[in-house]
Design a protein around this motif. Structure first.
Motif, short mmCIF file in Angstrom:
data_model
loop_
_atom_site.label_atom_id
_atom_site.label_comp_id
_atom_site.label_asym_id
_atom_site.label_seq_id
_atom_site.Cartn_x
_atom_site.Cartn_y
_atom_site.Cartn_z
N GLY A 66 0.71 -1.26 -0.05
CA GLY A 66 0.34 0.30 -0.15
C GLY A 66 0.66 1.36 -0.41
O GLY A 66 0.75 2.55 -0.54
N ALA A 67 1.86 1.05 0.22
CA ALA A 67 3.01 2.68 0.80
C ALA A 67 3.75 2.67 -0.70
O ALA A 67 3.65 3.89 -1.24
CB ALA A 67 3.74 2.38 1.86
N PHE A 68 3.82 1.75 -1.35
CA PHE A 68 4.81 1.60 -2.68
C PHE A 68 3.72 2.04 -4.12
O PHE A 68 3.88 2.24 -4.64
CB PHE A 68 5.64 0.55 -2.95
N GLU A 69 2.52 1.84 -3.75
CA GLU A 69 1.28 1.59 -5.06
C GLU A 69 0.98 3.23 -4.75
O GLU A 69 0.69 3.00 -6.38
CB GLU A 69 0.13 1.12 -4.59
N LYS A 70 1.29 4.01 -4.44
CA LYS A 70 1.10 5.31 -4.86
C LYS A 70 2.12 6.01 -5.89
O LYS A 70 2.23 6.93 -6.11
CB LYS A 70 1.38 5.96 -3.82
N PHE A 71 3.64 5.09 -6.14
CA PHE A 71 3.69 5.16 -7.43
C PHE A 71 4.38 4.55 -8.13
O PHE A 71 5.18 4.85 -8.98
CB PHE A 71 5.71 5.14 -6.16
N GLY A 72 3.38 3.63 -8.45
CA GLY A 72 3.55 2.79 -10.05
C GLY A 72 2.62 1.13 -9.78
O GLY A 72 2.17 1.18 -8.12
N ASN A 73 3.11 0.28 -10.18
CA ASN A 73 2.38 -1.01 -9.59
C ASN A 73 3.00 -1.56 -10.15
O ASN A 73 3.96 -1.98 -10.50
CB ASN A 73 2.21 -1.45 -11.72
N VAL A 74 3.38 -1.54 -8.33
CA VAL A 74 3.39 -3.11 -7.97
C VAL A 74 2.82 -4.69 -8.14
O VAL A 74 2.32 -4.87 -8.14
CB VAL A 74 3.63 -2.95 -6.50
N VAL A 75 3.89 -5.57 -8.25
CA VAL A 75 3.73 -6.79 -8.56
C VAL A 75 3.87 -7.59 -7.74
O VAL A 75 2.84 -8.63 -7.54
CB VAL A 75 4.66 -6.72 -10.28
N ASP A 76 5.01 -6.91 -6.76
CA ASP A 76 5.03 -7.73 -5.72
C ASP A 76 5.33 -7.13 -4.63
O ASP A 76 6.61 -6.85 -5.09
CB ASP A 76 5.63 -9.35 -5.90
N ALA A 77 5.01 -7.77 -3.03
CA ALA A 77 5.55 -6.71 -2.00
C ALA A 77 5.86 -7.90 -0.42
O ALA A 77 5.33 -8.36 -0.74
CB ALA A 77 4.82 -5.53 -1.32
N LYS A 78 6.87 -8.72 -0.66
CA LYS A 78 6.71 -9.44 0.19
C LYS A 78 8.34 -8.76 1.48
O LYS A 78 8.79 -7.60 1.40
CB LYS A 78 7.74 -10.40 -0.26
N VAL A 79 7.37 -8.85 3.01
CA VAL A 79 8.05 -8.55 3.90
C VAL A 79 8.63 -9.81 4.56
O VAL A 79 8.13 -10.79 4.51
CB VAL A 79 6.98 -8.34 5.33
N VAL A 80 10.24 -9.67 5.07
CA VAL A 80 10.92 -11.13 5.29
C VAL A 80 10.38 -10.98 6.88
O VAL A 80 10.86 -10.69 7.37
CB VAL A 80 12.65 -10.86 5.40
N CYS A 81 9.75 -12.32 6.88
CA CYS A 81 9.68 -13.05 8.71
C CYS A 81 10.61 -13.64 8.97
O CYS A 81 10.92 -14.35 8.79
CB CYS A 81 8.22 -13.09 8.46
N ASP A 82 10.35 -13.53 10.96
CA ASP A 82 11.27 -15.14 11.36
C ASP A 82 9.67 -15.70 11.34
O ASP A 82 9.12 -15.53 11.29
CB ASP A 82 11.43 -14.27 12.92
N ARG A 83 11.25 -17.57 10.77
CA ARG A 83 10.55 -18.17 11.45
C ARG A 83 9.31 -18.70 12.43
O ARG A 83 8.24 -19.32 12.29
CB ARG A 83 11.10 -19.34 10.86
#
Length: 147
Positions: A66-83
């Motif tokens: 949502g934060a990065f969609e303001k600047f263009g078409n976001v194909v994928d956004a992934k937050v790396v999480c602790d297992r």
């Protein structure tokens, strides 16, 4: 007498200190205390994939998108999480459709606040090749042949 004691103290202070203490506390004669010049990695080449650091532990994939969609078409956004905990490790990746949109995303979000934390966006660098690992257990069990 006092004059002589003052002269001895002055002479001792002016003489260069030698011995073990001088070796430990002198930065000019001890080569290991010399700072090494910092090696900055070269800037990454422009691509559609962005590396985002400084994320809050509460940041989700949807919040990052949502934060990065303001600047263009976001194909994928992934937050790396602790297992184990499931919380963010503090970084993630955003992939745009074009390099121009990725550049706009960097300009728009680098140094901005997201979930109360200042985040940093830059072009992602390719992974370094990891050394090959041996398959199988390392303690010797399972690798013995019983004949």
């Amino acid at each position: 007498m006092a004059m002589k004691a003052a002269a001895i103290k002055l002479k001792a202070a002016a003489a260069p200190s030698t011995g073990f203490r001088a070796l430990l506390f002198s930065t000019s004669r001890f080569p290991f205390n010399q700072p090494s010049p910092a090696q900055k990695p070269p800037p990454a080449e422009p691509s559609t994939n962005l590396f985002v650091s400084g994320l809050s532990k509460r940041t989700t994939n949807e919040g990052l998108r949502g934060a990065f969609e303001k600047f263009g078409n976001v194909v994928d956004a992934k937050v790396v999480c602790d297992r184990v905990s499931g919380f963010s490790k503090g970084f993630g990746f955003v992939r745009y459709a074009t390099v121009q949109e990725a550049e706009a995303g960097i300009k728009g979000m680098d140094g901005q606040f997201l979930d109360g934390w200042v985040i940093f966006a830059e072009y992602a660098r390719p992974r370094n090749p990891s050394p090959p690992t041996q398959n199988g257990p390392s303690n010797g069990f399972g690798s013995t042949n019983f004949r």
